[in-house]
Scaffold this active site. Structure first.
Site, PDB file in Angstrom:
ATOM      1  N   HIS A  50     -14.916   4.114   9.409  1.00 21.95           N
ATOM      2  CA  HIS A  50     -14.511   4.310   7.969  1.00 21.95           C
ATOM      3  C   HIS A  50     -15.316   4.903   7.179  1.00 21.95           C
ATOM      4  O   HIS A  50     -14.941   6.080   6.485  1.00 21.95           O
ATOM      5  CB  HIS A  50     -13.575   3.255   7.482  1.00 21.95           C
ATOM      6  CG  HIS A  50     -12.422   2.971   8.107  1.00 21.95           C
ATOM      7  ND1 HIS A  50     -12.221   2.571   9.318  1.00 21.95           N
ATOM      8  CD2 HIS A  50     -10.966   3.391   7.667  1.00 21.95           C
ATOM      9  CE1 HIS A  50     -10.684   2.484   9.571  1.00 21.95           C
ATOM     10  NE2 HIS A  50     -10.121   2.978   8.566  1.00 21.95           N
ATOM     11  N   ASP A  97      -8.462  -3.876   6.739  1.00 18.39           N
ATOM     12  CA  ASP A  97      -7.206  -2.998   7.056  1.00 18.39           C
ATOM     13  C   ASP A  97      -6.638  -3.184   8.511  1.00 18.39           C
ATOM     14  O   ASP A  97      -6.469  -2.115   9.445  1.00 18.39           O
ATOM     15  CB  ASP A  97      -7.744  -1.552   6.754  1.00 18.39           C
ATOM     16  CG  ASP A  97      -6.700  -0.469   6.708  1.00 18.39           C
ATOM     17  OD1 ASP A  97      -5.444  -0.913   6.354  1.00 18.39           O
ATOM     18  OD2 ASP A  97      -6.998   0.607   6.615  1.00 18.39           O
ATOM     19  N   HIS A 157      -0.218   7.358   6.534  1.00 14.84           N
ATOM     20  CA  HIS A 157       1.230   7.001   5.830  1.00 14.84           C
ATOM     21  C   HIS A 157       2.076   8.311   6.200  1.00 14.84           C
ATOM     22  O   HIS A 157       1.680   9.225   6.426  1.00 14.84           O
ATOM     23  CB  HIS A 157       1.163   6.692   4.406  1.00 14.84           C
ATOM     24  CG  HIS A 157       0.369   5.584   3.929  1.00 14.84           C
ATOM     25  ND1 HIS A 157       0.865   4.523   3.325  1.00 14.84           N
ATOM     26  CD2 HIS A 157      -0.651   5.130   4.243  1.00 14.84           C
ATOM     27  CE1 HIS A 157       0.236   3.632   3.329  1.00 14.84           C
ATOM     28  NE2 HIS A 157      -0.967   3.817   3.704  1.00 14.84           N
ATOM     29  N   GLY A 176      -5.664   2.719  10.038  1.00 14.60           N
ATOM     30  CA  GLY A 176      -6.340   1.168   9.922  1.00 14.60           C
ATOM     31  C   GLY A 176      -7.426   0.911  10.894  1.00 14.60           C
ATOM     32  O   GLY A 176      -7.876   1.778  11.495  1.00 14.60           O
ATOM     33  N   GLY A 212     -17.825   0.667  10.975  1.00 18.87           N
ATOM     34  CA  GLY A 212     -18.674   1.971  11.635  1.00 18.87           C
ATOM     35  C   GLY A 212     -17.894   3.081  11.936  1.00 18.87           C
ATOM     36  O   GLY A 212     -18.454   4.054  12.158  1.00 18.87           O
ATOM     37  N   GLU A 268       0.764  -1.237  -0.051  1.00 16.62           N
ATOM     38  CA  GLU A 268       0.023  -0.073   0.023  1.00 16.62           C
ATOM     39  C   GLU A 268       1.041   1.378  -0.089  1.00 16.62           C
ATOM     40  O   GLU A 268       1.458   1.442   0.943  1.00 16.62           O
ATOM     41  CB  GLU A 268      -1.087   0.046   1.199  1.00 16.62           C
ATOM     42  CG  GLU A 268      -2.033   1.070   1.204  1.00 16.62           C
ATOM     43  CD  GLU A 268      -2.866   1.343   2.384  1.00 16.62           C
ATOM     44  OE1 GLU A 268      -2.287   0.798   3.179  1.00 16.62           O
ATOM     45  OE2 GLU A 268      -3.886   1.765   2.159  1.00 16.62           O
TER      46      GLU A 268
HETATM   47 ZN    ZN Z   1      -4.975   3.107   3.483  1.00 15.36          ZN
END
Ligand code: ZN
Length: 381
Positions: free
Chosen positions: A251, A274, A143, A309, A249, A131
């Site tokens: 994301h 994730d 990230h 995540g 619930g 990813e």
């Molecule tokens: Zn991602």
């Protein structure tokens, strides 16, 4: 030696069957027969499902961690074993260890570890998901943007180097031009679009160049607006691509999930977790990209308040999908297994309960809690 799974509600291609037996020889499903077929009695082992549900094992294409381990922190064979074991408790029999944007040496270690896991036959390892790091700072999520770049020739070869498993690469099309998407695709890399502020046209060009997926639809991508359809618009409109959705619930709003289901053709939504280290572990907090991530009420959040995540497991995703997308169990189960198998071009061997496919199976009780899981016909330890 043959084993028979009996007295279950078994999800077959035709729907649920309550009067069949699933016969397994070695790693594969050898036959689906009537419960009173003489071959059932002839089997050496009998797994009495006692009325429980038998589904194809879940396939999760986005697993960052589990069992207290983050793949980025320790991209090793041992980590992969521990992450896989943590998720198998929740019915995941196939997964892609997922590396978020990192330096080339970490990528090299991660791909090497997955190669070693595949070569050693570690249960459930179907490949790797990279990813990033060819993604966009504007949609970085959790990230580290300092890692974002484009690959040179050496790194391109590294990304294409896994053998005997699938490589999924999440990239942003405004960073990686269609020529690069096409080059990865020609080398067998499955390109998924995400962490991107791309225009609709840029996303569309990447699809035309061979991209076939969208990473965590709605999250970290340009939204759908009236005059600017963005990446979300491209994803919802395109009939051929698969979209990963995180049904925890936190994301995505359930209404947005229902919109996606209405827009996409049947079989193109796939559940992903994730997942982060808290899944299947006692401790909830961890470090990601140099930042502490706190887990509260199932939500993983870094110091900036970005989602980092999830603490979701696949069985939980299945239950949430039934409740929030208002779909029957059979459809939710296919979103957790058949669709990701298709996305990975593994439909000939995985994702359904049918003769000739591998015996990756999960048994759930009436409350949809996982009781047992089998990978290649072998029960989880
Ligand atoms: Zn991602």
């Amino acid at each position: 030696m043959e084993a028979a799974f009996v007295n279950g509600r078994v999800l077959l291609d035709s729907g649920f069957s309550e009067d069949c037996a699933v016969l397994v020889r070695g790693e594969h499903i050898s036959a689906i027969v009537a419960h009173d077929d003489p071959r059932v009695q002839a089997c050496a082992h009998h797994h009495d499902l006692k009325g429980n549900i038998l589904l194809p094992g879940f396939i999760d294409v986005q697993v960052n961690g589990g069992g207290g381990v983050l793949f980025n922190d320790a991209p090793t064979l041992d980590s992969i074993r521990r992450i896989g074991a943590a998720h198998r408790r929740f019915g995941t029999t196939g997964f892609l260890p997922t590396l978020v944007s990192d330096e080339i040496e970490v990528m090299r270690a991660a791909i090497g570890a997955v190669q070693a896991a595949i070569d050693a036959g570690v249960p459930g390892v179907l490949g790797i998901h990279l990813e990033g790091p060819y993604i966009a700072a504007a949609k970085r999520g959790a990230h580290d943007a300092a890692r974002f770049r484009l690959p040179d020739a050496e790194e391109f070869e590294l990304v294409c180097s896994l053998r005997g498993g699938r490589t999924v690469l999440t990239l942003a099309p405004e960073q990686a031009a269609p020529e690069l998407v096409r080059a990865f695709r020609e080398r067998g890399v499955i390109v998924s679009l995400g962490h991107s502020n791309a225009s609709y046209e840029q996303a569309r060009a990447a699809l035309d160049a061979g991209a076939s997926g969208f990473t965590h639809l709605y999250n970290a991508m340009s939204p759908l607006q009236g005059r600017a359809p963005g990446m979300v618009g491209a994803a919802l409109e395109d009939a051929g691509s698969w979209v990963g959705i995180i049904v925890d619930g936190h994301h995505v709003h359930p209404a947005s999930l229902r919109v996606a289901r209405a827009a996409k053709p049947h079989g193109k939504l796939m559940l992903v977790t994730d997942a982060m280290p808290p899944v299947g572990a006692d401790s909830g907090d961890f470090m990601l990209a140099g930042q502490r991530v706190i887990t509260r009420n199932g939500r993983c959040e870094n110091e900036q308040g970005s989602l980092a995540g999830s603490a979701l497991d696949m069985a939980g995703a299945l239950r949430n999908t039934i409740a929030w997308l208002d779909v029957p169990l059979a459809e939710a189960a296919r979103m957790a297994s058949t669709s990701p198998a298709d996305f990975l071009d593994l439909s000939a061997s995985r994702g359904r309960i049918a003769p000739g496919l591998v015996a990756d199976l999960v048994e759930l009780d009436a409350d949809l809690q996982v009781r047992r899981a089998w990978t290649l016909g072998v029960a989880a330890a």
